[in-house]
Write an enzyme that holds these catalytic residues in place. Sequence first.
Site, PDB file in Angstrom:
ATOM      1  NE  ARG A  47      30.739  59.741   5.453  1.00 24.75           N
ATOM      2  CZ  ARG A  47      30.942  58.488   6.570  1.00 24.75           C
ATOM      3  NH1 ARG A  47      31.329  57.417   5.741  1.00 24.75           N
ATOM      4  NH2 ARG A  47      31.714  59.559   6.936  1.00 24.75           N
TER       5      ARG A  47
ATOM      6  CB  SER B 195      31.454  66.625   8.432  1.00 19.70           C
ATOM      7  OG  SER B 195      32.349  65.812   9.054  1.00 19.70           O
TER       8      SER B 195
ATOM      9  CD  GLU C 173      29.689  63.718   3.744  1.00 18.00           C
ATOM     10  OE1 GLU C 173      29.240  63.333   5.594  1.00 18.00           O
ATOM     11  OE2 GLU C 173      31.278  63.863   4.536  1.00 18.00           O
TER      12      GLU C 173
END
Length: 309
Positions: free
Chosen positions: A184, A234, A304
């Site tokens: 990420r 998520s 996230e």
Amino acid sequence: MEKIRADLLQKLKEEMEKAEIHFEENVSMSRYTSFKAGGNAALLAQAKSHDQLKTLLQIACSEKVPHILLGNGSNTLFKDSGYEGIVIRLSDDMAYVSVMDDGVTVRAGASILLSTLSRILLDENLTGFEFASGIPGSLGGALFMNAGAYGGEIKQVVREVKTVSFDGTAEKIFSADEMDFGYRHSILQENGYIAVEAVIELKRGDHEKIAQEMKVLSEKRNSRQPVSYPSAGSTFKRPEGHFAGKLIEDAGMKGVTVGGAQVSPLHSGFIINTGGATATDIIDLITLVQNRVYDKSGVMLEPEVRIIG
């Protein structure tokens, strides 16, 4: 954040009108983010070309006005207090796709949705991008955060990325290695450059096999994730050695609500908007989950989701 002065706001609008840049004032960011929550942006401007994007960035920087690029808004939440600056989006004009002469290399504009790109690649019988078919974001956002799902990541297919500097004065092409892709993460999160185009390399494949793989992944996503509710996918990054959803469930947080925000009863790794959730509800629930998980396991979950404002 201090409000933009009325005279400066007028000047910004005049400069954008002169450059034929489409913009809106006082725009609810709930319209442009998948959480369907959040405050208003002072200005939202759409760039329909690389040159318009550079002009927009130069206007913002010359006037010292805060600005941020927003993709499909599938991983972003604006605080209820809003954003006193310019939210910049790339228009559909920058959602182009072309297959190069070798038949396996593709050039794509950053505003194209991953789902749309996946369907085009299926039509071209190109394999290697199936993992991204269900990710609800744009190519630009995927490059920014090295989006991934079901064992695949953007870094696996990218050859190079064309970018514009944060102040709009320079263009730079980053190789896959220079993108510094990680979990990420990409170099764009650190250097402020904005992805406008990517060259990706795939392989020739069998149409039916590609379609079947996309179908299997879609069914898996729809059965395991709360796709019928607004969310940002998520909510937390995967902590090393753990799964965020299991840590959250073990901490007794599955189904817990704050206002209209809820830890999904279907998948604890997702916070959803059950209807009327404010950005504050969502942020408060994120914080509550982090604290409860830390108290239970000693692991501090990292969001996230990008929280802006």
